[in-house]
Design an enzyme around this catalytic site. Structure first.
Site, PDB file in Angstrom:
ATOM      1  N   CYS A   1       8.306  12.395  -0.886  1.00 11.63           N
ATOM      2  CA  CYS A   1       8.136  11.479  -2.018  1.00 11.63           C
ATOM      3  C   CYS A   1       8.171  12.235  -3.344  1.00 11.63           C
ATOM      4  O   CYS A   1       8.599  11.711  -4.356  1.00 11.63           O
ATOM      5  CB  CYS A   1       6.826  10.722  -1.874  1.00 11.63           C
ATOM      6  SG  CYS A   1       5.432  11.806  -1.630  1.00 11.63           S
TER       7      CYS A   1
ATOM      8  N   GLU B   1       0.551   4.595  -2.291  1.00  8.44           N
ATOM      9  CA  GLU B   1       1.231   5.853  -2.631  1.00  8.44           C
ATOM     10  C   GLU B   1       2.681   5.675  -2.214  1.00  8.44           C
ATOM     11  O   GLU B   1       2.987   5.686  -1.020  1.00  8.44           O
ATOM     12  CB  GLU B   1       0.605   7.032  -1.869  1.00  8.44           C
ATOM     13  CG  GLU B   1      -0.885   7.244  -2.093  1.00  8.44           C
ATOM     14  CD  GLU B   1      -1.204   7.789  -3.464  1.00  8.44           C
ATOM     15  OE1 GLU B   1      -0.269   8.155  -4.211  1.00  8.44           O
ATOM     16  OE2 GLU B   1      -2.395   7.837  -3.808  1.00  8.44           O
TER      17      GLU B   1
ATOM     18  N   SER C   1       7.192   3.526   1.568  1.00 11.02           N
ATOM     19  CA  SER C   1       8.262   3.193   0.619  1.00 11.02           C
ATOM     20  C   SER C   1       7.838   2.104  -0.372  1.00 11.02           C
ATOM     21  O   SER C   1       6.891   1.347  -0.118  1.00 11.02           O
ATOM     22  CB  SER C   1       9.485   2.705   1.406  1.00 11.02           C
ATOM     23  OG  SER C   1       9.136   1.538   2.109  1.00 11.02           O
TER      24      SER C   1
END
Ligand code: NAP
Ligand code: MG
Length: 506
Positions: free
Chosen positions: A306, A271, A250
């Site tokens: 994501c 990422e 996150s």
């Protein structure tokens, strides 16, 4: 007590015992590393089956001593691994790929049990990915090449790439086996040794997969650290024995890790999350667009991706048509126990995540937004016990509203009308994220205009966001720093570049 069918009870028990077996193997491995000393702080993290809310197992919170021992071993193993002939390193990675092809059905069931992801539509596919990722990076071992620069008649420069040393790979729970494979195979191919921080909600799956390959790897080359993010995870990434951190997770955790890395001047790749736009053009085939939304929004993973396309933009005059067609498709989605083969979409991963998503929905409704729920619930009783959230669409929210701006990480997408392509592109680009973006339609000029204008690290035309070996993967803005998954990304992420200058004038 929850009544499950005989078949489901059997499958759940099988997954539970396979998961426990993997965790017992992992505890034993850690104990052997530590000699007589206890591997854990004794605290441990309690885990739950998201489909039923029932407790499963407690994963050990790795002690400082265990983490330090793993790091020391990784540091000792690294120079030898780096100097191992490329052909030998490639052979080991290839052997790992072969080993990862075994026992996939057992692994898929553990993954479904602990993460709540649908066995049929998510887990069975995910367990096939690690082998292909290891094969890809096995091939790249021979492809680490620098450049040469002719600086003058007798002055030459050349660049070479070198592994960082010991890499800490922090893995999220949502596609844990895939990210574990990327964060082991790529750094190993580049000559590093690796410590993996397992996500709490997928530790048994990672232990099970690691057990398949551990005996093929040199001592100290790879280990797994279990426990909480704020405890074991934080100790790992801030340890001076770590040369590089590769984190996927996150924005919030990424920010904390970036701060720590700045303090230590440690290289870091991040990422992070996304709030990804999907523009549907006027000439897009309706069925294709609807299937595209279901796939891109990862509704079969309860939206927990994501790259989920959680902001969908359609021509305003087609809003009613899309509202109806998407509603019908979402009502066909069967919501149930992750291990039930009929389930399209399971629960979300945790009680906390369920509450967080429900809070977004409640505040959207109380702000007067048009919020609708869908889905075909297979077992109403189970639905109240597990961490379920039905698929939702929110229609035409203001662009500044949190549901348009923040990553919800659940089965909730917004559907917004646009009046012109410029208007759609402006909406698409106005969040702080920049992970992925897509455009769907036949007008190639409009598709390429969008592709060119999107501020995102990954752009798709008539395609869901996918992470394929060979394609660099990573975001901009608060979606991250750096790339993974390709040759270039392996060099940039897991190696540093050295410039060598030679004067051979005599
Ligand atoms: P998360 O809560 O940030 O956790 C990710 C990992 O970091 C877990 O292993 C976690 O451990 C660990 N962690 C937490 N705090 C830490 C700390 N202070 N130091 C070191 N490690 C720490 O994310 P998540 O809930 O697992 O995953 C969902 C998020 O990941 C979403 O935002 C999603 O968008 C993002 N994601 C991004 C990508 C991408 O490639 N861009 C891919 C997948 C997911 P615990 O599990 O023990 O807390
Ligand atoms: Mg988390």
């Amino acid at each position: 007590m929850i009544e499950l069918s005989n078949e489901l009870t059997k499958r759940r028990a099988r997954a539970f015992s396979a998961g426990e077996g993997a965790l017992a193997w992992y505890r034993q491995r850690c104990a052997a590393t530590m000699g007589d000393v206890d591997m854990s702080t004794g605290e441990g993290v309690k885990c739950y089956d998201p489909s039923t809310g029932m407790e499963t197992w407690t994963i050990p919170e790795s002690s400082d001593h265990l983490i330090n021992t793993f790091i020391e071993r990784a540091r000792r193993a690294q120079p030898k691994w780096m100097k191992t002939e490329p052909a030998e390193r490639a052979k080991i990675l290839w052997a790992c790929a072969d080993a990862l092809e075994a026992e996939q059905s057992e692994l898929a069931e553990i993954l479904a049990l602990e993460t709540g992801k649908s066995l049929t539509h998510e887990c069975k596919g995910e367990v096939t990915l690690p082998a292909s990722i290891f094969r890809y990076f096995s091939g790249l071992v021979h492809e680490i090449k620098g450049r040469s620069i002719q600086a003058g008649p007798k002055l030459m420069g050349y660049t070479t790439y070198h592994p960082w040393g010991v890499v800490a790979g922090v893995v999220p729970w949502n596609v844990p086996l895939m990210f574990m494979a990327y964060k082991i195979a790529a750094p190993l191919a580049a000559g590093n040794t690796v410590l993996i921080k397992a996500p709490e909600q997928a530790t048994a799956s990672l232990a099970y997969a690691f057990r398949l390959i551990a005996h093929l790897l040199p001592d100290g080359a790879v280990e797994i650290v279990s426990g909480s993010g704020s405890g074991a995870g934080n100790k790992l990434i801030s340890n001076p024995g770590i040369d590089k951190v590769s984190f996927t997770g996150s924005v919030e955790t990424g920010r904390a890790i970036y701060r720590q890395a700045a303090k230590d001047f440690r290289s870091v790749t991040l990422e992070l999350g996304g709030k990804n736009p999907m523009i549907i053009l006027e000439d897009c085939d309706l069925d294709k667009a609807v299937n595209g939304v279901i796939g891109s929004m990862r509704f079969t993973r309860a939206g927990q991706s994501c790259t989920a396309s959680s902001r969908i933009y359609v021509p305003r005059k087609l809003m009613d048509k899309y509202r109806e067609a998407l509603g019908l498709a979402l009502n066909d989605l069967k919501i149930g126990h992750a291990l039930d083969p009929d389930t399209h979409s399971g629960p979300v991963v945790s009680k906390a995540q369920q509450t967080r998503i429900q809070d977004y929905l409640t505040s959207a409704a109380s702000d007067g937004l048009d919020v609708k729920s869908y889905g075909n619930v297979l077992d109403e009783e189970l639905f109240t016990k597990g961490y379920f959230v039905k698929p939702h669409l929110i229609f035409d929210p203001e662009h500044e509203h949190p549901v348009s701006q923040e990553e919800i990480f659940g089965p909730v997408a917004t559907l917004t009308g646009y009046d012109s392509l410029d208007n759609a592109i402006e909406f698409a680009n106005s969040t702080d994220f920049g992970l992925s973006a897509s455009v769907w339609g036949r007008d190639i000029d409009a598709c390429l205009t969008c592709a060119d204008a999107f501020r995102a690290g990954i752009v798709q035309i008539n395609q869901n966001a996918i992470m394929l070996p060979g394609f660099s993967y990573g975001g901009i803005g608060i979606s991250g720093v750096g790339k993974e998954s390709s040759l270039e990304a392996m060099r940039e992420t897991y190696m540093f570049e050295k410039t060598n200058i030679v004067n051979f004038a005599g």
